[in-house]
Design a protein around this motif. Structure first.
Motif, PDB file in Angstrom:
ATOM      1  N   SER A 117      -0.256   7.770  -6.934  1.00 55.32           N
ATOM      2  CA  SER A 117       0.287   6.393  -7.340  1.00 55.32           C
ATOM      3  C   SER A 117       1.543   5.864  -6.954  1.00 55.32           C
ATOM      4  O   SER A 117       1.749   4.761  -7.173  1.00 55.32           O
ATOM      5  N   GLN A 118       2.396   6.731  -6.254  1.00 51.79           N
ATOM      6  CA  GLN A 118       3.684   6.193  -5.727  1.00 51.79           C
ATOM      7  C   GLN A 118       3.626   5.654  -4.281  1.00 51.79           C
ATOM      8  O   GLN A 118       4.538   4.878  -3.700  1.00 51.79           O
ATOM      9  N   PHE A 119       2.439   5.754  -3.687  1.00 51.12           N
ATOM     10  CA  PHE A 119       2.299   5.373  -2.188  1.00 51.12           C
ATOM     11  C   PHE A 119       2.557   4.257  -1.996  1.00 51.12           C
ATOM     12  O   PHE A 119       3.748   3.876  -0.753  1.00 51.12           O
ATOM     13  N   ALA A 120       2.165   3.289  -2.647  1.00 48.54           N
ATOM     14  CA  ALA A 120       2.280   1.865  -2.222  1.00 48.54           C
ATOM     15  C   ALA A 120       3.741   1.421  -2.537  1.00 48.54           C
ATOM     16  O   ALA A 120       4.398   0.716  -1.891  1.00 48.54           O
ATOM     17  N   ASP A 121       4.157   1.788  -3.659  1.00 43.53           N
ATOM     18  CA  ASP A 121       5.773   1.308  -4.049  1.00 43.53           C
ATOM     19  C   ASP A 121       6.691   2.267  -2.958  1.00 43.53           C
ATOM     20  O   ASP A 121       7.663   1.213  -2.583  1.00 43.53           O
TER      21      ASP A 121
END
Length: 382
Positions: A117-121
């Motif tokens: 869930s942290q990849f894009a951010d």
């Protein structure tokens, strides 16, 4: 299950080992920088003092003029889960970022991911920091990386272990045919097994994991066919596409438990493809006096505490490919053509055998023969 003599040998683990491997691979990748096919002349291999099937000696070279500095250029990296100290996948890729900073003076920044869930951010944060080039590490970052590249067209992106059919002009895939050296590792595992059972497991059932496992199984099968043997592989069914997985890359206990189950069922060689979770597999092998085979980097360097239990390691030159992608971007030579590391171009390899592996000349020579047959297309792997 006894397998080793009482004499224990300590291997010298100097930075020179790592440097030599990087130098050889850099020379190969530099020759490929503007082509997608990866063809080059074979410079030949020269065995090390422990009959390594892939140790090479070459004159020192670098991706570009060694005196060139890119101090105004900022190269950045986003990890997959597991972090940059995983002794495997992320860490090896991160070594390429560090090498670019050391050799060419590029500025760096990085973002560690603990969850998808942290990849894009994390990617967006590095874009906002003004990174000129961003490398993302891992198959699972494929969608997030492509979306970012389409949005931030002034940033060059490279991604380890992912390729796109029609990538944006600013996005390059860095891929590795690890089935090839895994085939060699499978052959060695079958030859060294005394129980006639070997095992492999992965972190997740994704192509960049199972490619190792498939090559390993095929190497065992080839050994069986050539020698009239019946060595069994636990943990991966190539045709069914199913097997044993920890379902993450962090849980060392899960890896140890999976490996122990295989050992309890007779396996005396364990081949984990699971990042830090795979370290649990090496622990189980060491505790049971069984063999382990490591992945991504030379385990006798990155996981030295298990060195005496290692037959060998399946190596991916991610550090060199990452470094090359950064330098190509900094020097204005970046392109979106997929790079594929192979045995032929040195992008993948088998590490020197472990100090207690006791690989005789006959087996070592056979592995060299198989390597050349793969390069020549006489054996199809994967």
């Amino acid at each position: 299950m006894p397998r080793r003599g009482a004499r224990r040998v300590t291997r010298i683990q100097e930075d020179a080992v790592k440097k030599t491997a990087r130098i050889a691979a850099v020379a190969a990748i530099a020759a490929l920088a503007l082509t997608a096919c990866g063809d080059r002349e074979d410079n030949g291999d020269e065995g090390s003092d422990n009959n390594s099937p892939t140790a090479t000696t070459t004159e020192e070279s670098s991706p570009t003029d060694a005196g060139t500095q890119y101090t105004d250029f900022k190269a950045c990296m986003v990890s997959d889960s597991g972090g940059f100290d995983d002794k495997s996948f992320n860490q090896t890729s991160h070594d390429g970022l560090e090498a670019a900073a050391e050799k060419y003076g590029v500025q760096t920044s990085e973002a560690e991911s603990s969850d998808p869930s942290q990849f894009a951010d994390n990617i967006q944060r590095l874009v906002d920091e003004g990174c000129n080039q961003i490398t993302t590490v891992g198959f699972l970052l494929g969608d997030a990386t492509e979306a970012a590249a389409k949005k931030a067209k002034n940033v060059d992106f490279a991604i380890v272990d992912f390729a796109y059919e029609k990538p944006p002009a600013n996005l390059k895939g860095l891929t590795f045919n690890t089935a090839e050296p895994s085939f060699l590792a499978g052959y060695v595992a079958a030859a060294k097994s005394e129980s006639g059972v070997v095992g492999t497991f992965g972190g997740l059932n994704i192509p960049t994991v199972t490619i190792f496992m498939t090559g390993f199984v095929q190497g065992v099968e080839y050994y069986n066919e050539e020698n009239g043997a019946a060595v069994e592989v636990l943990g991966w069914d190539v045709e069914a596409g199913d097997g044993s997985f920890t379902n993450d890359f962090e849980d060392k206990t899960a890896g140890q438990s999976l490996a122990q189950t295989m050992i309890d069922n007779g396996a005396d060689v364990i081949f984990p493809v699971a990042g830090p979770a795979g370290l649990g597999g090496l622990q189980a092998a060491q505790d049971a006096d069984a063999w382990g085979i490591w992945v991504d980097t030379d385990g006798c360097v990155s996981a030295a505490e298990y060195c005496d239990s290692l037959l060998t390691s399946v190596v991916k030159g991610m550090d060199v490919a990452v470094e090359q992608a950064i330098v190509d971007s900094a020097s204005g030579q970046f392109n979106n053509e997929v790079y594929t590391g192979t045995l032929e171009n040195g992008g993948v390899s088998l590490a020197p055998y472990g100090p207690e592996a006791d690989i005789d000349e006959e087996l070592s020579g056979k592995v060299e023969e198989l390597k050349q047959m793969i390069i020549d297309g006489e054996i199809t792997v994967g």
